[in-house]
Design a protein around this motif. Structure first.
Motif, PDB file in Angstrom:
ATOM      1  N   LEU A 234       0.845  -1.192   0.000  1.00  0.00           N
ATOM      2  CA  LEU A 234       0.000   0.000   0.000  1.00  0.00           C
ATOM      3  C   LEU A 234       0.877   1.239   0.000  1.00  0.00           C
ATOM      4  O   LEU A 234       1.932   1.263   0.636  1.00  0.00           O
ATOM      5  CB  LEU A 234      -0.897   0.022   1.238  1.00  0.00           C
ATOM      6  CG  LEU A 234      -1.885  -1.129   1.360  1.00  0.00           C
ATOM      7  CD1 LEU A 234      -2.630  -1.039   2.679  1.00  0.00           C
ATOM      8  CD2 LEU A 234      -2.859  -1.127   0.192  1.00  0.00           C
ATOM      9  N   GLY A 235       0.446   2.270  -0.666  1.00  0.00           N
ATOM     10  CA  GLY A 235       1.193   3.523  -0.647  1.00  0.00           C
ATOM     11  C   GLY A 235       2.433   3.467  -1.510  1.00  0.00           C
ATOM     12  O   GLY A 235       2.685   2.503  -2.223  1.00  0.00           O
ATOM     13  N   SER A 236       3.216   4.506  -1.420  1.00  0.00           N
ATOM     14  CA  SER A 236       4.436   4.576  -2.213  1.00  0.00           C
ATOM     15  C   SER A 236       5.635   4.253  -1.340  1.00  0.00           C
ATOM     16  O   SER A 236       5.596   4.386  -0.128  1.00  0.00           O
ATOM     17  CB  SER A 236       4.589   5.976  -2.817  1.00  0.00           C
ATOM     18  OG  SER A 236       4.712   6.926  -1.781  1.00  0.00           O
ATOM     19  N   ASN A 237       6.694   3.869  -1.997  1.00  0.00           N
ATOM     20  CA  ASN A 237       7.939   3.616  -1.275  1.00  0.00           C
ATOM     21  C   ASN A 237       8.952   4.687  -1.644  1.00  0.00           C
ATOM     22  O   ASN A 237       8.708   5.536  -2.489  1.00  0.00           O
ATOM     23  CB  ASN A 237       8.459   2.205  -1.554  1.00  0.00           C
ATOM     24  CG  ASN A 237       8.644   1.949  -3.030  1.00  0.00           C
ATOM     25  OD1 ASN A 237       8.409   2.814  -3.856  1.00  0.00           O
ATOM     26  ND2 ASN A 237       9.068   0.758  -3.374  1.00  0.00           N
ATOM     27  N   ASP A 238      10.096   4.666  -1.018  1.00  0.00           N
ATOM     28  CA  ASP A 238      11.089   5.725  -1.203  1.00  0.00           C
ATOM     29  C   ASP A 238      11.815   5.651  -2.542  1.00  0.00           C
ATOM     30  O   ASP A 238      12.279   6.649  -3.047  1.00  0.00           O
ATOM     31  CB  ASP A 238      12.113   5.682  -0.064  1.00  0.00           C
ATOM     32  CG  ASP A 238      11.466   5.970   1.284  1.00  0.00           C
ATOM     33  OD1 ASP A 238      10.458   6.691   1.319  1.00  0.00           O
ATOM     34  OD2 ASP A 238      11.986   5.465   2.298  1.00  0.00           O
ATOM     35  N   GLY A 239      11.924   4.483  -3.104  1.00  0.00           N
ATOM     36  CA  GLY A 239      12.684   4.327  -4.347  1.00  0.00           C
ATOM     37  C   GLY A 239      11.781   4.020  -5.523  1.00  0.00           C
ATOM     38  O   GLY A 239      10.557   4.075  -5.443  1.00  0.00           O
ATOM     39  N   ASP A 240      12.407   3.678  -6.622  1.00  0.00           N
ATOM     40  CA  ASP A 240      11.666   3.325  -7.828  1.00  0.00           C
ATOM     41  C   ASP A 240      11.229   1.866  -7.823  1.00  0.00           C
ATOM     42  O   ASP A 240      10.358   1.475  -8.573  1.00  0.00           O
ATOM     43  CB  ASP A 240      12.530   3.578  -9.066  1.00  0.00           C
ATOM     44  CG  ASP A 240      12.823   5.056  -9.258  1.00  0.00           C
ATOM     45  OD1 ASP A 240      12.008   5.892  -8.825  1.00  0.00           O
ATOM     46  OD2 ASP A 240      13.882   5.372  -9.838  1.00  0.00           O
ATOM     47  N   GLU A 241      11.846   1.076  -6.986  1.00  0.00           N
ATOM     48  CA  GLU A 241      11.589  -0.363  -6.906  1.00  0.00           C
ATOM     49  C   GLU A 241      10.315  -0.644  -6.116  1.00  0.00           C
ATOM     50  O   GLU A 241      10.088  -0.058  -5.063  1.00  0.00           O
ATOM     51  CB  GLU A 241      12.776  -1.045  -6.228  1.00  0.00           C
ATOM     52  CG  GLU A 241      12.701  -2.537  -6.185  1.00  0.00           C
ATOM     53  CD  GLU A 241      13.108  -3.195  -7.488  1.00  0.00           C
ATOM     54  OE1 GLU A 241      12.802  -4.384  -7.644  1.00  0.00           O
ATOM     55  OE2 GLU A 241      13.709  -2.541  -8.338  1.00  0.00           O
ATOM     56  N   VAL A 242       9.486  -1.538  -6.618  1.00  0.00           N
ATOM     57  CA  VAL A 242       8.297  -1.961  -5.893  1.00  0.00           C
ATOM     58  C   VAL A 242       8.711  -3.065  -4.924  1.00  0.00           C
ATOM     59  O   VAL A 242       9.379  -4.025  -5.318  1.00  0.00           O
ATOM     60  CB  VAL A 242       7.213  -2.484  -6.862  1.00  0.00           C
ATOM     61  CG1 VAL A 242       6.006  -3.002  -6.097  1.00  0.00           C
ATOM     62  CG2 VAL A 242       6.802  -1.390  -7.839  1.00  0.00           C
ATOM     63  N   SER A 243       8.317  -2.939  -3.671  1.00  0.00           N
ATOM     64  CA  SER A 243       8.694  -3.923  -2.649  1.00  0.00           C
ATOM     65  C   SER A 243       8.103  -5.287  -2.962  1.00  0.00           C
ATOM     66  O   SER A 243       6.963  -5.401  -3.401  1.00  0.00           O
ATOM     67  CB  SER A 243       8.196  -3.473  -1.280  1.00  0.00           C
ATOM     68  OG  SER A 243       8.804  -2.273  -0.907  1.00  0.00           O
ATOM     69  N   ARG A 244       8.897  -6.315  -2.684  1.00  0.00           N
ATOM     70  CA  ARG A 244       8.431  -7.697  -2.845  1.00  0.00           C
ATOM     71  C   ARG A 244       7.933  -8.254  -1.521  1.00  0.00           C
ATOM     72  O   ARG A 244       7.197  -9.216  -1.475  1.00  0.00           O
ATOM     73  CB  ARG A 244       9.550  -8.590  -3.352  1.00  0.00           C
ATOM     74  CG  ARG A 244       9.958  -8.528  -4.813  1.00  0.00           C
ATOM     75  CD  ARG A 244       9.445  -7.430  -5.606  1.00  0.00           C
ATOM     76  NE  ARG A 244       9.959  -7.470  -6.969  1.00  0.00           N
ATOM     77  CZ  ARG A 244      10.240  -6.394  -7.667  1.00  0.00           C
ATOM     78  NH1 ARG A 244      10.092  -5.191  -7.153  1.00  0.00           N
ATOM     79  NH2 ARG A 244      10.669  -6.494  -8.898  1.00  0.00           N
ATOM     80  N   TYR A 245       8.363  -7.620  -0.424  1.00  0.00           N
ATOM     81  CA  TYR A 245       7.928  -8.042   0.898  1.00  0.00           C
ATOM     82  C   TYR A 245       8.015  -6.862   1.849  1.00  0.00           C
ATOM     83  O   TYR A 245       8.673  -5.855   1.565  1.00  0.00           O
ATOM     84  CB  TYR A 245       8.773  -9.210   1.426  1.00  0.00           C
ATOM     85  CG  TYR A 245      10.226  -8.879   1.631  1.00  0.00           C
ATOM     86  CD1 TYR A 245      10.676  -8.301   2.817  1.00  0.00           C
ATOM     87  CD2 TYR A 245      11.171  -9.138   0.640  1.00  0.00           C
ATOM     88  CE1 TYR A 245      12.013  -7.984   3.012  1.00  0.00           C
ATOM     89  CE2 TYR A 245      12.504  -8.833   0.820  1.00  0.00           C
ATOM     90  CZ  TYR A 245      12.913  -8.264   2.012  1.00  0.00           C
ATOM     91  OH  TYR A 245      14.229  -7.950   2.199  1.00  0.00           O
ATOM     92  N   GLY A 246       7.343  -6.999   2.975  1.00  0.00           N
ATOM     93  CA  GLY A 246       7.419  -6.002   4.030  1.00  0.00           C
ATOM     94  C   GLY A 246       7.694  -6.699   5.353  1.00  0.00           C
ATOM     95  O   GLY A 246       7.346  -7.869   5.536  1.00  0.00           O
ATOM     96  N   VAL A 247       8.340  -5.983   6.261  1.00  0.00           N
ATOM     97  CA  VAL A 247       8.683  -6.519   7.574  1.00  0.00           C
ATOM     98  C   VAL A 247       8.118  -5.578   8.626  1.00  0.00           C
ATOM     99  O   VAL A 247       8.355  -4.376   8.573  1.00  0.00           O
ATOM    100  CB  VAL A 247      10.215  -6.646   7.732  1.00  0.00           C
ATOM    101  CG1 VAL A 247      10.592  -7.079   9.132  1.00  0.00           C
ATOM    102  CG2 VAL A 247      10.779  -7.609   6.696  1.00  0.00           C
ATOM    103  N   ASN A 248       7.358  -6.139   9.562  1.00  0.00           N
ATOM    104  CA  ASN A 248       6.825  -5.352  10.672  1.00  0.00           C
ATOM    105  C   ASN A 248       7.474  -5.882  11.943  1.00  0.00           C
ATOM    106  O   ASN A 248       7.127  -6.970  12.422  1.00  0.00           O
ATOM    107  CB  ASN A 248       5.303  -5.479  10.735  1.00  0.00           C
ATOM    108  CG  ASN A 248       4.684  -4.600  11.791  1.00  0.00           C
ATOM    109  OD1 ASN A 248       5.212  -4.473  12.898  1.00  0.00           O
ATOM    110  ND2 ASN A 248       3.554  -4.011  11.461  1.00  0.00           N
ATOM    111  N   PHE A 249       8.415  -5.107  12.482  1.00  0.00           N
ATOM    112  CA  PHE A 249       9.163  -5.535  13.661  1.00  0.00           C
ATOM    113  C   PHE A 249       8.278  -5.558  14.910  1.00  0.00           C
ATOM    114  O   PHE A 249       8.441  -6.424  15.763  1.00  0.00           O
ATOM    115  CB  PHE A 249      10.378  -4.630  13.885  1.00  0.00           C
ATOM    116  CG  PHE A 249      11.417  -4.761  12.807  1.00  0.00           C
ATOM    117  CD1 PHE A 249      12.340  -5.789  12.835  1.00  0.00           C
ATOM    118  CD2 PHE A 249      11.450  -3.857  11.759  1.00  0.00           C
ATOM    119  CE1 PHE A 249      13.294  -5.920  11.844  1.00  0.00           C
ATOM    120  CE2 PHE A 249      12.405  -3.977  10.761  1.00  0.00           C
ATOM    121  CZ  PHE A 249      13.327  -5.011  10.789  1.00  0.00           C
TER     122      PHE A 249
END
Length: 103
Positions: free
Chosen positions: A32-47
């Protein structure tokens, strides 16, 4: 994809039972939302929640341009489960199962 993620997480839990006992995971279509770079995230980590989220569409469509067979696709998905879990633990993905890759 969910079954591959589930099996990979269980494999990692068997190797790191104490560290990954409370790990939760999910598969979402895309971040969801945008990320900082041009690359689309493949995964997310919630610590805070000790959770990894794998993003199906970027993994299936943006990263892997050459699908040779089901096993190749499985290894491709497993790669991101290892990367996300390693990031969550503060380890290198190769350190999660070091004996597996020794000759």
């Amino acid at each position: 994809m969910e079954s591959v993620v589930a099996q990979t997480v269980e494999f990692l839990r068997s190797a790191w039972p104490e560290e990954l006992e409370t790990l939760t995971w999910q598969v979402s279509d895309a971040p969801l939302g945008s990320n900082d770079g041009d690359e689309v995230s493949r995964y997310g980590v919630n610590f805070e929640k000790f959770r990894i989220t794998l993003y199906r569409i970027p993994i299936e469509r943006l990263t892997h341009h050459r699908r040779t067979d089901r096993m190749d696709e499985r290894f491709h998905i497993e790669q991101f489960v290892f990367q996300a879990t390693a990031e969550l633990l503060g380890k290198d993905p190769g350190d999660l199962v070091p004996d597996r890759f020794k000759p």
